[in-house]
Design an enzyme around this catalytic site. Sequence first.
Site, PDB file in Angstrom:
ATOM      1  N   TRP A   2      -9.940 -33.607 -13.180  1.00 52.08           N
ATOM      2  CA  TRP A   2     -10.146 -32.596 -12.022  1.00 52.08           C
ATOM      3  C   TRP A   2     -10.936 -31.173 -12.315  1.00 52.08           C
ATOM      4  O   TRP A   2     -11.747 -30.767 -11.920  1.00 52.08           O
ATOM      5  CB  TRP A   2      -8.821 -32.341 -11.276  1.00 52.08           C
ATOM      6  CG  TRP A   2      -8.485 -33.668 -10.461  1.00 52.08           C
ATOM      7  CD1 TRP A   2      -7.547 -34.572 -10.906  1.00 52.08           C
ATOM      8  CD2 TRP A   2      -9.199 -34.327  -9.311  1.00 52.08           C
ATOM      9  NE1 TRP A   2      -7.709 -35.735 -10.102  1.00 52.08           N
ATOM     10  CE2 TRP A   2      -8.656 -35.407  -8.962  1.00 52.08           C
ATOM     11  CE3 TRP A   2     -10.458 -33.714  -8.524  1.00 52.08           C
ATOM     12  CZ2 TRP A   2      -9.060 -36.438  -7.921  1.00 52.08           C
ATOM     13  CZ3 TRP A   2     -10.667 -34.736  -7.585  1.00 52.08           C
ATOM     14  CH2 TRP A   2      -9.879 -35.839  -7.308  1.00 52.08           C
ATOM     15  N   ASP A  34      -6.598 -24.214  -9.509  1.00 49.71           N
ATOM     16  CA  ASP A  34      -6.530 -25.550  -8.725  1.00 49.71           C
ATOM     17  C   ASP A  34      -4.999 -25.808  -8.836  1.00 49.71           C
ATOM     18  O   ASP A  34      -4.821 -26.335  -9.674  1.00 49.71           O
ATOM     19  CB  ASP A  34      -7.601 -26.530  -8.892  1.00 49.71           C
ATOM     20  CG  ASP A  34      -7.178 -27.772  -8.119  1.00 49.71           C
ATOM     21  OD1 ASP A  34      -6.332 -27.832  -7.261  1.00 49.71           O
ATOM     22  OD2 ASP A  34      -7.796 -28.721  -8.377  1.00 49.71           O
ATOM     23  N   LYS A  54      -0.538 -33.539  -1.730  1.00 43.84           N
ATOM     24  CA  LYS A  54       0.390 -34.127  -2.586  1.00 43.84           C
ATOM     25  C   LYS A  54       1.455 -33.499  -2.621  1.00 43.84           C
ATOM     26  O   LYS A  54       2.544 -34.207  -2.290  1.00 43.84           O
ATOM     27  CB  LYS A  54      -0.239 -33.888  -3.827  1.00 43.84           C
ATOM     28  CG  LYS A  54      -1.659 -34.461  -4.194  1.00 43.84           C
ATOM     29  CD  LYS A  54      -2.361 -33.987  -5.564  1.00 43.84           C
ATOM     30  CE  LYS A  54      -3.998 -34.512  -5.374  1.00 43.84           C
ATOM     31  NZ  LYS A  54      -3.815 -35.922  -5.659  1.00 43.84           N
TER      32      LYS A  54
END
Lengths: 389, 389
Positions: free
Chosen positions: B113, B188, B212
């Site tokens: 990511w 992030d 999430k």
Amino acid sequence: MEAAKLPYDRSYNFSAGPATLPTEVLEQARDEMMNFQKSGQSVMEMSHRSKVYVDIFTRAQNSLRQLLSIPDNYDILFLQGGATMMFAGVPLNLLKTGKEGKPTVDYIITGDWSKKAADEAKMYSDYCNVNIVVDSKQGADYKTIPDQSTWKLTPGAAYIHYATNETIRGVCFNTLPTFPEDAVVVCDMSSDFLSRPIDVSKFGVIYAGAQKNAGPAGATIVIIRKDLLGRQLQICPSALNFKKQADKASMLNTPSTYPVYICGLYFDWILKHGGLPWIYQQDQEKAKLLYQTIADSKGYYELFVTDPKVQSMMNVPLRVFAGGEQNKENMTPHELKFVAEAAKLGLVNLKGYRDLGGIRVSMYNALTLDGIKMLCEFMKQFQAQNPPL
Amino acid sequence: MEAAKLPYDRSYNFSAGPATLPTEVLEQARDEMMNFQKSGQSVMEMSHRSKVYVDIFTRAQNSLRQLLSIPDNYDILFLQGGATMMFAGVPLNLLKTGKEGKPTVDYIITGDWSKKAADEAKMYSDYCNVNIVVDSKQGADYKTIPDQSTWKLTPGAAYIHYATNETIRGVCFNTLPTFPEDAVVVCDMSSDFLSRPIDVSKFGVIYAGAQKNAGPAGATIVIIRKDLLGRQLQICPSALNFKKQADKASMLNTPSTYPVYICGLYFDWILKHGGLPWIYQQDQEKAKLLYQTIADSKGYYELFVTDPKVQSMMNVPLRVFAGGEQNKENMTPHELKFVAEAAKLGLVNLKGYRDLGGIRVSMYNALTLDGIKMLCEFMKQFQAQNPPL
């Protein structure tokens, strides 16, 4: 007049968006909330890559394809960010035409939303020239659409952008304008999406935020002719890149899974009842009733858009002047009373757009004929009981 | 072993995202679906500008502020598009620093990511130089985080970007790295958001897709220090423009109204149970149980990340080799059997990330301790009954 007696004590909701949804859709969502079809999960909890969710997503796409008879050479994307994100998404995805020189893009401005779309395109002035084909604010205060003979289209424009229906002032293209055969026509259909059959093959790109006529906020539908994929600028965010998203079946990143599920239920609800011919007939009937009630009021209710050719079936702004001073939100004493009394009867969200004042009736696909009948009855009674000051 | 008996026949859902939600949150959403608190409308049907909805939205912001003790000099935005959209949003909003010359931005790459975030920034190479501070793929295959002494930070970088927790390979910054006092740290936190108390004042921007640890897909949270607002490039889409959104309280355009409502219920669920100290204690306990079970297996279950300093409390990829050939999805015969047998017991979504194969246990905030206990019990039994081939 009796207050509306609706299932679950629900109101008739005339909101301009997010807007009313079919009761059956909400019931199904409620019933499936804790455990979707024995999957052991709520739809909100599903991995977007799981078979059970991919089936929901694909079914929504297929139902939409069936509803609009979308040809095979068009992709259907479910993205995020609403029409406002697509105002940037359109130039970011369509400017690399392969031709020499800086491309020109044509914008038709018939109201606040198509104006915003043009303004957003102007932010990309390093990459394109923005030509305003027509701006009906000048001379017409967005109350009508100037005749096509006055438009200044650019031969070879990268695309032509317009909005079918303007939510705020209720001006609508009730028929498709005539464009050159090879024009790439891009259309924001957010506020009249799925309200009538259309010929998708006339368009290069159709986009719509779902939250008016097709579902909840958070799902944004893009229908794009496949040969137009790949024209994006390098600066286009990947999540907004139509080509990258099309290559990954709208799952380059996690889509807005639950709103897309609700859209799918909404599409299936329309299909079950007879598809777009049914919706169109319903929407026409609702609009006819409301416009007739306004006409019968002999000027007590004043339309913003008086030209029947461009009157919207979806959004009808109107005024009740009848004397007295407007407050700072452009509401007359009668209008304030109208909105308050209607709300008591279960007719809600009738206050006009803040800049425009007055009353706005939005009657999207999911608003029932009964809702409009009750509103029209209320309007007649209100007029009888509240003469001009 | 008996199948799990959960309310509504729900499964224990180990999905990496979208992921399991608290049962109480879903129950409340279900109960309020047809008519939210006598408003006459579903939350999905509410105008985002109506008082009833603005109250829901503001309450979600306030609850989040309380949970994370977010200082007053930070704005909380609810946007759309997930972390992938923010990978572009970060450079688009932070590059106009007012200093001479092309700015440099620093990216710390510790997994898939953070690599994607850096790649997205490189699309804006006309506007910035992207410096890779460290890339732990080289030499470490993303299995650990190289010591800070090896990092190459740029003095005066426009910002430093990293991801606290890598969902795919389960590498995590369990403590905040040391950055220069004046660094603009952008993080992030999608996959460990709200899993432990953090000092927000150490960050310039924190962002997270909600799906999430904090809600459903479609809501994207951005926490930004107010003095950083206004550094956007002209090419930044308005809907993604932090300054424009902050000026309009995240309602420059229609936000993803229903997902934000669910986030609010999720925040309130955490607060009700004791806030982040409670969640952190829960998450630690769950992780301890799982890692202990793996250690006790004496190598039957193999961790991808073996360095305890960077092991994740959220995502734990592991393998069961035990002989036999891997299929084209990198699954061994034992792993296929593990996933299938677990699913029969109501332990679902344990299949590993497609490129990595094997098994992945994601145990976000809403996954209960009971779920992990049952998984660990199953793991022991599976090992006993399925010796290496």
